[in-house]
Structures are given as C-alpha cells and as structure tokens.
Write a protein that holds these residues in place. Sequence first.
Motif, PDB file in Angstrom:
ATOM      1  N   ASP B  93       0.793  -1.225   0.000  1.00  0.00           N
ATOM      2  CA  ASP B  93       0.000   0.000   0.000  1.00  0.00           C
ATOM      3  C   ASP B  93       0.822   1.269   0.000  1.00  0.00           C
ATOM      4  O   ASP B  93       0.271   2.350   0.103  1.00  0.00           O
ATOM      5  N   ARG B  94       2.128   1.150  -0.097  1.00  0.00           N
ATOM      6  CA  ARG B  94       2.889   2.374  -0.255  1.00  0.00           C
ATOM      7  C   ARG B  94       3.209   2.642  -1.726  1.00  0.00           C
ATOM      8  O   ARG B  94       4.159   3.335  -2.058  1.00  0.00           O
ATOM      9  N   LEU B  95       2.392   2.059  -2.586  1.00  0.00           N
ATOM     10  CA  LEU B  95       2.432   2.392  -4.005  1.00  0.00           C
ATOM     11  C   LEU B  95       1.145   3.154  -4.321  1.00  0.00           C
ATOM     12  O   LEU B  95       0.162   3.045  -3.595  1.00  0.00           O
ATOM     13  N   THR B  96       1.141   3.892  -5.417  1.00  0.00           N
ATOM     14  CA  THR B  96      -0.103   4.505  -5.861  1.00  0.00           C
ATOM     15  C   THR B  96      -0.925   3.424  -6.556  1.00  0.00           C
ATOM     16  O   THR B  96      -0.416   2.328  -6.845  1.00  0.00           O
ATOM     17  N   ALA B 131      -7.737   9.636  -7.916  1.00  0.00           N
ATOM     18  CA  ALA B 131      -6.823   9.565  -6.777  1.00  0.00           C
ATOM     19  C   ALA B 131      -5.409   9.978  -7.161  1.00  0.00           C
ATOM     20  O   ALA B 131      -4.608  10.341  -6.297  1.00  0.00           O
ATOM     21  N   GLY B 132      -5.102   9.934  -8.431  1.00  0.00           N
ATOM     22  CA  GLY B 132      -3.804  10.420  -8.906  1.00  0.00           C
ATOM     23  C   GLY B 132      -2.643   9.748  -8.210  1.00  0.00           C
ATOM     24  O   GLY B 132      -2.543   8.527  -8.175  1.00  0.00           O
ATOM     25  N   ARG B 133      -1.789  10.567  -7.578  1.00  0.00           N
ATOM     26  CA  ARG B 133      -0.578  10.030  -6.959  1.00  0.00           C
ATOM     27  C   ARG B 133      -0.798   9.657  -5.494  1.00  0.00           C
ATOM     28  O   ARG B 133       0.165   9.442  -4.765  1.00  0.00           O
ATOM     29  N   THR B 134      -2.040   9.602  -5.044  1.00  0.00           N
ATOM     30  CA  THR B 134      -2.295   9.214  -3.656  1.00  0.00           C
ATOM     31  C   THR B 134      -1.872   7.762  -3.434  1.00  0.00           C
ATOM     32  O   THR B 134      -2.160   6.902  -4.263  1.00  0.00           O
ATOM     33  N   LEU B 135      -1.174   7.522  -2.323  1.00  0.00           N
ATOM     34  CA  LEU B 135      -0.760   6.151  -2.027  1.00  0.00           C
ATOM     35  C   LEU B 135      -1.974   5.339  -1.575  1.00  0.00           C
ATOM     36  O   LEU B 135      -2.897   5.869  -0.965  1.00  0.00           O
ATOM     37  N   VAL B 137      -2.245   3.383   0.795  1.00  0.00           N
ATOM     38  CA  VAL B 137      -2.398   3.400   2.251  1.00  0.00           C
ATOM     39  C   VAL B 137      -3.337   4.529   2.674  1.00  0.00           C
ATOM     40  O   VAL B 137      -4.009   4.445   3.698  1.00  0.00           O
ATOM     41  N   ASP B 138      -3.424   5.580   1.876  1.00  0.00           N
ATOM     42  CA  ASP B 138      -4.302   6.703   2.200  1.00  0.00           C
ATOM     43  C   ASP B 138      -5.689   6.574   1.565  1.00  0.00           C
ATOM     44  O   ASP B 138      -6.507   7.474   1.699  1.00  0.00           O
TER      45      ASP B 138
END
Lengths: 565, 254
Positions: B93-96, B131-135, B137-138
């Motif tokens: 989850d630390r990827l987009t 969501a674009g570049r949102t990871l 995890v967020d």
Amino acid sequence: MALPVTAAPAAPVRAVSARHFVRLKLRVMGNNFRGQGWRVALFIGGALVGLWFAASGFFLFAAPGLAGDDRYAMLIAAAGGGLLVLGWLLLPLVFFGVDETLDPARFALLPLPRRTLVVGLFTAALVSVPVLAVLIATFGLVLTAWALGGWSAGLVAAVGVVAGLLLCVAASRAVTSAFATMLRSRRVRDLAAVLLAVVAALLGPLQIFGLAALRETDWDRLTGVASVIGWTPFGAPWTAGIDVAQGRVWAAPLKLLITVVALAALLAWWSRSLESAMVGAASTGRAPVRRGVTGGAVAQLFPRVASWVRRDQFGALVAREARYWWRDARRRANLITIAVVGIFVPVMLNFGGAGFVAEGEQGLTLGASDSSPVLVTLSMLFVGVLASVTLANQFGFDGSAYAANVVAGVTGRVELRARMTAFSLYVLPMLAVVAVALSVVLGRPGWIGLTAGSLAATYGAGLAVNSFVSVLGAYSLPETSNPFAMNSGAGVAKGLLTLLAMVTSAVVAVPMVVAAALLGDAWLWLALPVGTAYGLGAALLGAYLAGDVLDRRQPELLATVTPRR
Amino acid sequence: MTGEHPALALRGLAKRFDGTIAVAGVDLDVPAGSFYGLLGPNGAGKTTTLSMAVGLLRPDAGSAWVLGHDVWRDPVTAKRLLGVMPDGVRLFDRLTGAELLAYNGLLRGMDPAVVDQRSAELLDVLALGDAGRTLVVDYSAGMKKKIGLACALLHGPRVLVLDEPFEAVDPVSAALIRDILTRYAAGGGTVVFSSHVMEVVERLCSHVAILAGGIIKRVGTIDEVRGDRSLEQVFVEVVGGRTATGEELSWLSR
C-alpha cells in the motif's frame, strides 16, 4: 436495578493505577508465549545473555569498592553510568527499537487521564529484562559506595541507582516516541531523517573520545572530567553515592534533584508525543491528492534509480522494493543507520590507535594513523556485514502484503535476486563513498582497491547469508507507523537472529582478512577484482540456494510475517 | 481441455490452529462459469478455506484443484488461472493505485503495453483515476477493496476468488463491483466469493454453500438450498443462531 445504559457513573468505580498496566503487560507477554516453545526458549536465552552482561557490569561497578580504592570510584561511576544513559538513549534508535507490548494507540479510546496513562506505560516499561540487567549491574555502585563510605553512602547510592534507571527508561521512551512522531509525518520526514543521523553521529566522536581517554595515562585529569559529567543528568544519579562516600554530603541532594528534574522533563516530553502517537494511529489524516500523473502505469512504477531495469517480473520486484526502501519509514530508518554507522565505525577503528589521542594542551588532534591492511579489512568487514544484516528480516517489512507475491507464484530465486538488487541500488553507492572516504581520510589513496574490494566481498557474503536468515528466521513486525516498534518477545529473537546473521556473514568473509594478512602489497591490487567477484558470486549462490528453500516454504513464510491480531 | 473439470475443486481440506479446528474437511465443486457464494457466520472458516484453495495457506490435509491443476503440486499453472483478492491482507500500500496495478501485472508476466492499457481502463471504470498520486495506504476502505479487485482482474484470470468483496463498501461502490463481477461471469469466468450479506448473495449467485464450524452444511444451486424460504431463514436455521429472550441485557432498554 435496571440502570439506563446512558447514565454514565460520575466517577469511575475503581481508579486505574500503574499496577493494571504492569499486569496487562505480563498477561500479554504470557499469552504470546502460549504454545510457542521456541519463543520461550528465545526469551530464556535472551534473559541469560542479559544476566551475563549484568554480572560483568556489576563487577566493573563494584571494582573500586571491592578493591577498597576510592581514586577511580568517581571515574567509573560517572563514565559507566553516563554510557548507560547514552546507550538507552541511542541504541533503540539505531539498532533495537522499543518494546511496544503495550501500544499507546490501543488506549486512545479509554477515558484515562494522560497522567495515569504515562505513569502506567512507564511502569510497564520498567518490567523488562534489560531494566533488570541494568539494575543488577548498577548495584555494583551501591556496593562500592557502601564499602567506601558506610551505610549512609550506600543508601544514597541505592536511591541514585534507582533514579538513574528510571532516567534511562524515560529517556529511551521519550526519544523514540518523539522520533516516531516525526517520521510518521511525511512532511517532516526528511528533517527527521537528518536529525536522527546527527544524533546517531554523536556516537562516533564520543567513542573516539572514549578510546582516546582510555589511552590517556593521566587518570587524575580524567577524574576531573568525570566529576564534571557527574553534574550533568548523565552522571548525576550514579555519582551521588560516591560523593557521600568521599565526604561531599552536600552534593548528593543536589544531584538527586538534577536527576528528578531531568526525569520530570523527559516524562513531560514523552507525554506530549504520546498524545500525537495516540491520535495519529486513529487517523493519519488524508494525504493531499497529488495529481500530475505522467506516463502509463508501468512507467510510474519504476523510480529513476531503477529505470534501467527491464519491464518484467524481476523488474517489477526491483522497482517495488526500490520504492519501498524510500517510502517505508521503517526501511528508511535502516538506510540512514547504515549511512551513519558506515562512516563512523571505520574511522573510529582505524584512528583508535596511537595517532589519535589527546596530546598535551592541544586536545584531540588528527595524527598519522597506525592503521594496517588487516585493520582496514576488518573495519570494512564490519560495515559490509552491518549493511547486509538489514535484510535479515526483509519479508517481515512486507508483512501480509507478501501474499501478492505468493498468489502471483513468484519463484524464490527471482524474488531474492530482485530484493538484493533493489537494496544494492541504495547501499552500493553508500559503500563506495565509505571505501573512498576511508582511504582518503587515512591518507592512503592507494588503498581504495583494498577498502572497496573488502566491502564488496563482505557485503555480498552478507547478502547470501541473510537470504537464508530472511527465509528461515522471519518474524512479523507490528503494523504500527512507529518505525522503532517491535512485537513483544520479538526483541530477543531479533537480537539473537541479527547476531547470528552477522557472525555467519563475518565468517564467510574471513578469507578476505586472511588474504590481507598473508599476501602483502600484491593484495592491494588484487583486492578489488577478487573481492568483487567473491561478493557477487556469494550473493548469486545465496539467492540460488535460498531461493529453493523459499519455493518450498512460501505459505509458511507468509504465515510467520503476518502479524497476529 | 479443461472443459470437463470444475473451475475449483476442493477435497477434504482441513486445517487446525494451535489445537482448534478451523476447517474440518471441506469438499466443494465449483462448476465452471458459475457464480458461487460461500456463506458462513464469522469464524466459520471461510477465509481459511479460501486461503488453502488458492495456495496462501498450506492445508493439514486434503487438496485443491483449479480447472484440473493441483494448487499444491503444480502451483505455477494453477496460480496463473487464478485471480485472488484476500481479505485482511495488506496490499503493497505504499504504491499509488497505478503503480500497484503495474506491479501486479508485471509480476504475472504480462506485456507492459497491455498492463498500461488495462490499468488505465480499470482505474477509470472503478473511479480510482481521480486519486492520482495518492498512495493506496491513504485510500478509504471502499477504494482499497476496489483496487484489490482491479489487481485480481488485471491479468484476465479464468477463476476469480474473492474473500469478502462487499465488506466495508458503500452502496455505490458495491453496485459497481457487482456490475463488474456480473460482466466477468457473463464472459465465461467463474467467481467464488465469501460473504455474509444474504441480499447480495441472493441477487448474484447461481450456487451457494453454507459453511459453519469448519464444515459445509448446505450446498447446491441457490434454488436447491433456498427451497421456498428466504436464504436468510435457511442460513439462521443451519447455523443455529440464538434469539434473545428479553430477560438478559435488560439494562439496555430503560
């Protein structure tokens, strides 16, 4: 007797006290052991190691008293005690992490006053093997004070030792909690990284100073330094008893006051960062939506460092790992440690000799080093081993996310080779800097081949060994955002596993030391090609053999790295 | 070639954890092209069964086949045919979202150009493009389910195994996931999913199995299992739920 559910009692029926926290911690620890024989064994092993250190520390601290010689009592109390505080302060940041058996975030919903919470968590933190070990060791000081100054000095020393121990635990909690808060926020993470590096970097100069001081024969001057340290929070709790023994009764209350003030300040600091740790766990806040996406999905996955890797299974693993080494706070903290320790330890080791001492009034000066190829190789061995041991629990970093690779049926060899490659993208440049920097600092540019070759060999050997360790000895890390957190019980496991991995890696790299000792000048030229080939060969062979093992136990590995809930 | 094999076949799957039996011998045949619902109360062993069926958890006994390929003897072929969305498992989850799709696609050995094209489509259809570049995890819980589904679908599997795909999903996203799954099944794919939302299962599934206490209690087409009652009535009866008598918990109602 039907009391409405909404009618909350005005005051709690029974107040929560520190006792509850201690019992909770013991219960959690006990439940972790249940049905896990190896955990019990590891815990006992760790406790025995702790006892051994405690016993040797005890005799060191008790030596002046047993010898009936009060000349060095102050020196040992101040220096030894100061190092203890420093160790509690820095070691959790650099190596070990803190035991988060009782994760503060779990208490966020309970109606507990912050004071109760801080006191409770602090008391629970005192219930641990290291605390017991330090308590045993420092009671050597009580013995010394009693032998030199009678029962009153002994009593003051006992109070001081307990206060000092509280100071140690408070310091380690406050510092790790503050750093965890900083690393959690993406905005200040780079600032925090720099700060952590600076704090860890203090280790270097202090140890150089320590080594120089040990060689200094003028003990009286050191005693002067010691009595200065004794007036700082680092030395105050430990030296109070000695002061009484040496007739400075007025100093004891002042020193205890210094300790209490420092302790209160640390607890206040901890209590503040604890608040944000608790709230932070509930909601990390929505990150701002970042737009400006360019290129397709594949192009986005590959970071610039890994842009040359081919776009296939191996490449995807490398790219994802490379992203993770930067984006995951836990992994980034490890990279920073390598960078800092990698520079300072070789410098310390190689300047620890006669050339680097306090001479006359000039203080510390950089003199010509008395280093040798063997010493250089040994220091490089340490750096290479330290860098590679970061991968000892590489699957633990992933946690249950590793399921994606299992489902996709990634073969073990590809998996391990990709992980080595991605890690090396960051570490090899660092190691190159270390190799060049050391030979330049030593004033021997001709030794670049030696430093670089030794590093390459030990790093490669370490990668091989840690491939096996990571497949066979993985353990789960808690899913908190605190990069320093560990599961209870895992502390001992982690320590022993790391130690095992480091020793084995060092043994595998020993041929480089032997060659440096036997081959003389020819080795200065041969070291780079031979070392590089040795390291590369070892790493590939390790990935090959450990990959087979991984293929056979993928689901078991997934189960061990999945945190229990 | 695989026409005569069931999409998923389980024989005598069993697993115990620390002395407690989680799954006590499950036999199941999921016909190819069916929409199969695995029903059960919490702790019935749904996740354990599905994990053993897809190669995430090694069974103590028994075996699992995907279109005739043994998951534990020939994992490479079996896993190629499978798309899996586990529950209670983190994504990387630390990827987009786009990075995660690219990772999974390449991990499956897909062509980069195809990965790019399908990822863009999936992100668009699942309304994750914003969501674009949102990871990841967020992401919100519903968004995480959707990106997980996209990862499972990306390589065009023949069999889709989803653990609790409708848990913690808002009605809008749930409708979207339902539509996508229906289209996938209409195209010849097989869907197996676990749930305890009766209404969704009743609306979607051609077949159901009710799992309780680690064993299959009822199995068959939805009409066979349901008979002339509602699925919920059958479920509660099979599972043996208790009904409150009104004596206890009196403090809840003043």
